[in-house]
Design a protein around this motif. Structure first.
Motif, PDB file in Angstrom:
ATOM      1  N   ALA A  40       0.814  -1.216   0.000  1.00  0.00           N
ATOM      2  CA  ALA A  40       0.000   0.000   0.000  1.00  0.00           C
ATOM      3  C   ALA A  40       0.849   1.267   0.000  1.00  0.00           C
ATOM      4  CB  ALA A  40      -0.925  -0.005   1.210  1.00  0.00           C
ATOM      5  N   LYS A  41       2.126   1.156   0.385  1.00  0.00           N
ATOM      6  CA  LYS A  41       2.997   2.328   0.456  1.00  0.00           C
ATOM      7  C   LYS A  41       3.794   2.536  -0.833  1.00  0.00           C
ATOM      8  CE  LYS A  41       3.562   2.004   5.472  1.00  0.00           C
ATOM      9  NZ  LYS A  41       4.538   1.871   6.594  1.00  0.00           N
ATOM     10  N   ALA A  42       3.632   1.656  -1.804  1.00  0.00           N
ATOM     11  CA  ALA A  42       4.389   1.762  -3.055  1.00  0.00           C
ATOM     12  C   ALA A  42       4.006   3.027  -3.818  1.00  0.00           C
ATOM     13  CB  ALA A  42       4.139   0.540  -3.917  1.00  0.00           C
ATOM     14  N   ASP A  43       4.949   3.545  -4.586  1.00  0.00           N
ATOM     15  CA  ASP A  43       4.685   4.705  -5.437  1.00  0.00           C
ATOM     16  C   ASP A  43       4.002   4.199  -6.704  1.00  0.00           C
ATOM     17  OD1 ASP A  43       4.826   6.831  -7.300  1.00  0.00           O
ATOM     18  OD2 ASP A  43       6.584   7.661  -6.308  1.00  0.00           O
ATOM     19  N   MET A  44       2.693   4.350  -6.775  1.00  0.00           N
ATOM     20  CA  MET A  44       1.924   3.795  -7.879  1.00  0.00           C
ATOM     21  C   MET A  44       2.273   4.441  -9.220  1.00  0.00           C
ATOM     22  SD  MET A  44       0.358   1.432  -6.390  1.00  0.00           S
ATOM     23  CE  MET A  44      -0.029   0.948  -4.703  1.00  0.00           C
ATOM     24  N   THR A  45       2.677   5.709  -9.182  1.00  0.00           N
ATOM     25  CA  THR A  45       3.062   6.374 -10.423  1.00  0.00           C
ATOM     26  C   THR A  45       4.317   5.737 -11.008  1.00  0.00           C
ATOM     27  OG1 THR A  45       2.084   8.467  -9.687  1.00  0.00           O
ATOM     28  CG2 THR A  45       3.711   8.579 -11.474  1.00  0.00           C
ATOM     29  N   VAL A  46       5.284   5.453 -10.156  1.00  0.00           N
ATOM     30  CA  VAL A  46       6.514   4.816 -10.601  1.00  0.00           C
ATOM     31  C   VAL A  46       6.233   3.425 -11.159  1.00  0.00           C
ATOM     32  CG1 VAL A  46       8.732   3.850  -9.844  1.00  0.00           C
ATOM     33  CG2 VAL A  46       8.016   6.116  -9.052  1.00  0.00           C
ATOM     34  N   LEU A  47       5.415   2.648 -10.435  1.00  0.00           N
ATOM     35  CA  LEU A  47       5.112   1.294 -10.886  1.00  0.00           C
ATOM     36  C   LEU A  47       4.321   1.305 -12.190  1.00  0.00           C
ATOM     37  CD1 LEU A  47       4.187  -0.499  -7.523  1.00  0.00           C
ATOM     38  CD2 LEU A  47       6.406  -0.340  -8.671  1.00  0.00           C
ATOM     39  N   ALA A  48       3.349   2.197 -12.279  1.00  0.00           N
ATOM     40  CA  ALA A  48       2.556   2.298 -13.505  1.00  0.00           C
ATOM     41  C   ALA A  48       3.440   2.707 -14.689  1.00  0.00           C
ATOM     42  CB  ALA A  48       1.423   3.303 -13.324  1.00  0.00           C
ATOM     43  N   SER A  49       4.398   3.587 -14.442  1.00  0.00           N
ATOM     44  CA  SER A  49       5.313   4.013 -15.499  1.00  0.00           C
ATOM     45  C   SER A  49       6.132   2.842 -16.027  1.00  0.00           C
ATOM     46  CB  SER A  49       6.260   5.104 -14.974  1.00  0.00           C
ATOM     47  OG  SER A  49       5.556   6.282 -14.665  1.00  0.00           O
ATOM     48  N   ARG A  50       6.525   1.952 -15.140  1.00  0.00           N
ATOM     49  CA  ARG A  50       7.283   0.776 -15.568  1.00  0.00           C
ATOM     50  C   ARG A  50       6.460  -0.087 -16.521  1.00  0.00           C
ATOM     51  NH1 ARG A  50       9.742  -1.189  -9.716  1.00  0.00           N
ATOM     52  NH2 ARG A  50      11.090   0.636  -9.355  1.00  0.00           N
ATOM     53  N   ASN A  76     -10.457  -3.338  -1.992  1.00  0.00           N
ATOM     54  CA  ASN A  76     -10.023  -2.144  -2.715  1.00  0.00           C
ATOM     55  C   ASN A  76      -8.624  -1.770  -2.236  1.00  0.00           C
ATOM     56  OD1 ASN A  76     -10.093   0.047  -4.437  1.00  0.00           O
ATOM     57  ND2 ASN A  76     -11.057   1.384  -2.938  1.00  0.00           N
ATOM     58  N   GLY A  77      -7.636  -2.576  -2.652  1.00  0.00           N
ATOM     59  CA  GLY A  77      -6.284  -2.438  -2.153  1.00  0.00           C
ATOM     60  C   GLY A  77      -5.313  -1.861  -3.165  1.00  0.00           C
ATOM     61  N   PRO A  78      -4.021  -2.124  -2.976  1.00  0.00           N
ATOM     62  CA  PRO A  78      -2.986  -1.516  -3.823  1.00  0.00           C
ATOM     63  C   PRO A  78      -3.028  -1.927  -5.284  1.00  0.00           C
ATOM     64  CG  PRO A  78      -2.045  -3.149  -2.320  1.00  0.00           C
ATOM     65  CD  PRO A  78      -3.448  -2.903  -1.872  1.00  0.00           C
ATOM     66  N   TYR A  79      -3.499  -3.130  -5.578  1.00  0.00           N
ATOM     67  CA  TYR A  79      -3.565  -3.544  -6.985  1.00  0.00           C
ATOM     68  C   TYR A  79      -4.652  -2.783  -7.731  1.00  0.00           C
ATOM     69  CZ  TYR A  79      -0.319  -7.292  -5.848  1.00  0.00           C
ATOM     70  OH  TYR A  79       0.790  -7.994  -5.449  1.00  0.00           O
ATOM     71  N   VAL A  80      -5.767  -2.533  -7.072  1.00  0.00           N
ATOM     72  CA  VAL A  80      -6.815  -1.716  -7.685  1.00  0.00           C
ATOM     73  C   VAL A  80      -6.291  -0.298  -7.904  1.00  0.00           C
ATOM     74  CG1 VAL A  80      -9.097  -0.701  -7.351  1.00  0.00           C
ATOM     75  CG2 VAL A  80      -8.715  -3.099  -6.754  1.00  0.00           C
ATOM     76  N   ALA A  81      -5.595   0.238  -6.892  1.00  0.00           N
ATOM     77  CA  ALA A  81      -5.024   1.581  -7.021  1.00  0.00           C
ATOM     78  C   ALA A  81      -4.022   1.646  -8.160  1.00  0.00           C
ATOM     79  CB  ALA A  81      -4.355   1.984  -5.701  1.00  0.00           C
ATOM     80  N   LEU A  82      -3.213   0.609  -8.296  1.00  0.00           N
ATOM     81  CA  LEU A  82      -2.213   0.582  -9.374  1.00  0.00           C
ATOM     82  C   LEU A  82      -2.886   0.502 -10.739  1.00  0.00           C
ATOM     83  CD1 LEU A  82       0.656   0.448 -10.436  1.00  0.00           C
ATOM     84  CD2 LEU A  82       0.691  -2.000  -9.878  1.00  0.00           C
ATOM     85  N   MET A  83      -3.957  -0.271 -10.847  1.00  0.00           N
ATOM     86  CA  MET A  83      -4.668  -0.383 -12.122  1.00  0.00           C
ATOM     87  C   MET A  83      -5.270   0.959 -12.525  1.00  0.00           C
ATOM     88  SD  MET A  83      -5.280  -2.933 -14.270  1.00  0.00           S
ATOM     89  CE  MET A  83      -5.332  -2.139 -15.858  1.00  0.00           C
ATOM     90  N   ILE A  84      -5.826   1.668 -11.572  1.00  0.00           N
ATOM     91  CA  ILE A  84      -6.406   2.981 -11.847  1.00  0.00           C
ATOM     92  C   ILE A  84      -5.316   3.965 -12.284  1.00  0.00           C
ATOM     93  CG2 ILE A  84      -7.562   4.969 -10.798  1.00  0.00           C
ATOM     94  CD1 ILE A  84      -9.092   2.925  -9.040  1.00  0.00           C
ATOM     95  N   ALA A 100     -13.571  -3.682 -17.667  1.00  0.00           N
ATOM     96  CA  ALA A 100     -13.993  -4.722 -16.726  1.00  0.00           C
ATOM     97  C   ALA A 100     -12.907  -5.763 -16.513  1.00  0.00           C
ATOM     98  CB  ALA A 100     -15.279  -5.393 -17.228  1.00  0.00           C
ATOM     99  N   THR A 101     -12.210  -6.150 -17.588  1.00  0.00           N
ATOM    100  CA  THR A 101     -11.186  -7.171 -17.418  1.00  0.00           C
ATOM    101  C   THR A 101      -9.998  -6.629 -16.628  1.00  0.00           C
ATOM    102  OG1 THR A 101     -10.142  -6.692 -19.560  1.00  0.00           O
ATOM    103  CG2 THR A 101     -11.849  -8.390 -19.512  1.00  0.00           C
ATOM    104  N   GLY A 102      -9.701  -5.340 -16.776  1.00  0.00           N
ATOM    105  CA  GLY A 102      -8.637  -4.740 -15.984  1.00  0.00           C
ATOM    106  C   GLY A 102      -9.001  -4.701 -14.507  1.00  0.00           C
ATOM    107  N   ALA A 103     -10.247  -4.314 -14.227  1.00  0.00           N
ATOM    108  CA  ALA A 103     -10.701  -4.288 -12.831  1.00  0.00           C
ATOM    109  C   ALA A 103     -10.674  -5.689 -12.236  1.00  0.00           C
ATOM    110  CB  ALA A 103     -12.112  -3.699 -12.765  1.00  0.00           C
ATOM    111  N   ILE A 104     -11.120  -6.671 -13.006  1.00  0.00           N
ATOM    112  CA  ILE A 104     -11.138  -8.043 -12.497  1.00  0.00           C
ATOM    113  C   ILE A 104      -9.715  -8.585 -12.345  1.00  0.00           C
ATOM    114  CG2 ILE A 104     -11.849 -10.418 -13.045  1.00  0.00           C
ATOM    115  CD1 ILE A 104     -14.397  -9.162 -14.285  1.00  0.00           C
ATOM    116  N   GLY A 105      -8.828  -8.215 -13.268  1.00  0.00           N
ATOM    117  CA  GLY A 105      -7.437  -8.615 -13.119  1.00  0.00           C
ATOM    118  C   GLY A 105      -6.841  -8.094 -11.832  1.00  0.00           C
ATOM    119  N   ALA A 106      -7.125  -6.819 -11.516  1.00  0.00           N
ATOM    120  CA  ALA A 106      -6.633  -6.231 -10.277  1.00  0.00           C
ATOM    121  C   ALA A 106      -7.248  -6.925  -9.059  1.00  0.00           C
ATOM    122  CB  ALA A 106      -6.956  -4.737 -10.244  1.00  0.00           C
ATOM    123  N   LEU A 107      -8.526  -7.244  -9.154  1.00  0.00           N
ATOM    124  CA  LEU A 107      -9.195  -7.915  -8.040  1.00  0.00           C
ATOM    125  C   LEU A 107      -8.681  -9.349  -7.862  1.00  0.00           C
ATOM    126  CD1 LEU A 107     -12.777  -6.524  -8.653  1.00  0.00           C
ATOM    127  CD2 LEU A 107     -11.337  -6.092  -6.648  1.00  0.00           C
TER     128      LEU A 107
END
Length: 264
Positions: A123-133, A173-181, A199-206
């Motif tokens: 939950a403390k990860a930098d989602m912008t950095v991870l999404a950029s990767r 509604n955890g870090p994977y959902v936040a990262l997907m968004i 929908a498939t992205g949301a389900i993948g995150a879930l």
């Protein structure tokens, strides 16, 4: 130990003359009449009964994938049934064969991408950095990022907000959902396109939130869409459209060929 002597075993199920045991539970007294179809799917993937929150979330995920109208998989199933009405199972299988990187199977791709940059929830990860990767990786390979964008639903896939709402209600509604968004937001900004979490992205995150192995995430779509395809085949048997699709496309293609030849 020779190959012939290697033990063969399963933890899923076994039976004898008077009983059936699944995952160590008596089928007739502990499962039959107590689990719904979604819960049974969860049991198959985890070897245990879902909690009430897991049951509600998992059932919502698979219900999301059952039906989406006259999709390519539904068309293939209907056309296959038109040619082989004696093989309902063959028609369903034909439709399921199309659940790949573009349709439904993108659940797997989304989950794999999320796990790739965040193997365990943080939950403390930098989602912008991870999404950029993720964006950089797919851009370098010139591949479409799975789980974002939709040919019809813009600017929002109406299924996604509801899935996230259910995730909030049930503790997923955890870090994977936040990262997907964040991934959809960043990819859209870089491309200048409207790329909602679909929908498939949301389900993948879930799936990641629930701890499913990414290699099985496509299986949720297979489970669910099989139900929808059976419904399409029933309708095709009563109110067929396969023949009309065939003759219409054949006529259009033939007419175009004649126009092309006339120009030559």
């Amino acid at each position: 130990m020779s190959r012939q002597d290697k033990p063969i075993s399963t933890a899923i199920g076994w039976s004898d003359a008077s009983s059936i045991t699944l995952f160590g539970r008596d089928f007739t007294s502990e499962i039959l009449g107590k689990l719904n179809l979604g819960d049974m799917g969860f049991l198959e993937l985890t070897g245990r009964f879902p909690t009430p929150a897991e049951s509600r979330m998992f059932n919502a995920m698979v219900v999301t994938l059952v039906e989406h109208g006259i999709t390519p998989s539904a068309l293939v199933a209907r056309l296959t049934y038109m040619g082989a009405p004696e093989s309902l199972q063959g028609a369903v299988a034909a439709g399921l064969n199309g659940l790949g990187t573009v349709f439904v199977g993108s659940i797997e791709g989304a989950a794999k991408a999320l796990y790739g940059v965040m193997p365990t929830p943080d939950a403390k990860a930098d989602m912008t950095v991870l999404a950029s990767r993720i964006v950089d990786d797919f851009s370098a390979r010139k591949q479409i990022i799975p789980g974002i964008g939709h040919p019809i639903h813009k600017p929002i896939d109406p299924r996604t907000p509801r899935l996230i709402e259910l995730a909030e209600e049930n503790g997923f509604n955890g870090p994977y959902v936040a990262l997907m968004i964040k991934l959809a937001e960043l990819a859209g900004a870089r491309s200048g396109k409207v790329l909602p979490v679909n929908a498939t992205g949301a389900i993948g995150a879930l799936c990641c939130e629930m701890g499913f192995d990414w290699k099985i995430c496509r299986g949720l779509g297979v489970m669910a869409r099989a139900v929808g395809l059976v419904g399409h085949i029933l309708e095709e048997s009563r109110n067929p459209m396969g023949g009309e699709i065939w003759h219409s496309i054949d006529a259009r293609a033939t007419e175009q060929m004649r126009k092309d030849q006339a120009r030559d």
